[in-house]
Design a protein around this motif. Sequence first.
Motif, PDB file in Angstrom:
ATOM      1  N   SER A  69       0.829  -1.203   0.000  1.00  0.00           N
ATOM      2  CA  SER A  69       0.000   0.000   0.000  1.00  0.00           C
ATOM      3  C   SER A  69       0.867   1.257   0.000  1.00  0.00           C
ATOM      4  N   GLU A  70       2.001   1.215   0.699  1.00  0.00           N
ATOM      5  CA  GLU A  70       2.922   2.361   0.669  1.00  0.00           C
ATOM      6  C   GLU A  70       3.504   2.542  -0.723  1.00  0.00           C
TER       7      GLU A  70
ATOM      8  N   LEU B 107       2.059   1.680  -3.556  1.00  0.00           N
ATOM      9  CA  LEU B 107       0.988   2.196  -4.404  1.00  0.00           C
ATOM     10  C   LEU B 107       0.755   3.684  -4.136  1.00  0.00           C
ATOM     11  N   ARG B 108       0.778   4.079  -2.877  1.00  0.00           N
ATOM     12  CA  ARG B 108       0.600   5.497  -2.524  1.00  0.00           C
ATOM     13  C   ARG B 108       1.733   6.328  -3.109  1.00  0.00           C
ATOM     14  N   SER B 109       2.938   5.804  -3.055  1.00  0.00           N
ATOM     15  CA  SER B 109       4.089   6.520  -3.616  1.00  0.00           C
ATOM     16  C   SER B 109       3.971   6.650  -5.131  1.00  0.00           C
ATOM     17  N   LEU B 110       3.542   5.589  -5.782  1.00  0.00           N
ATOM     18  CA  LEU B 110       3.379   5.615  -7.238  1.00  0.00           C
ATOM     19  C   LEU B 110       2.299   6.609  -7.660  1.00  0.00           C
ATOM     20  N   VAL B 111       1.188   6.633  -6.942  1.00  0.00           N
ATOM     21  CA  VAL B 111       0.102   7.565  -7.263  1.00  0.00           C
ATOM     22  C   VAL B 111       0.576   9.009  -7.067  1.00  0.00           C
ATOM     23  N   SER B 112       1.314   9.273  -5.998  1.00  0.00           N
ATOM     24  CA  SER B 112       1.834  10.629  -5.763  1.00  0.00           C
ATOM     25  C   SER B 112       2.767  11.063  -6.886  1.00  0.00           C
TER      26      SER B 112
END
Length: 80
Positions: free
Chosen positions: A8-9, A11-16
């Motif tokens: 999840s971290e 994925l959050r980094s990729l989205v940012s």
Amino acid sequence: MADERSRSEWLRSLVSLLVGLITLYLGYQFFMYSIGFLSQDPPRVTAGLMAGLAGFTFVAAAVTLLRDWIIAEKAATAEE
């Protein structure tokens, strides 16, 4: 549980990162629109200035988001 958290971290980094790059691209496009409006005959000054302002806002938001993303990535690697 730890693997799920790291996923999840990630994925959050990729989205940012993607949102920051898209915002940077939009800023570039609005600057190009601004130049296009101002170079028309007769020049569309109001539209050109508004597009330039929107471009500046998008670039400022992208720089802030990407800077924060870099800081978060460095902090995450420093913890490990």
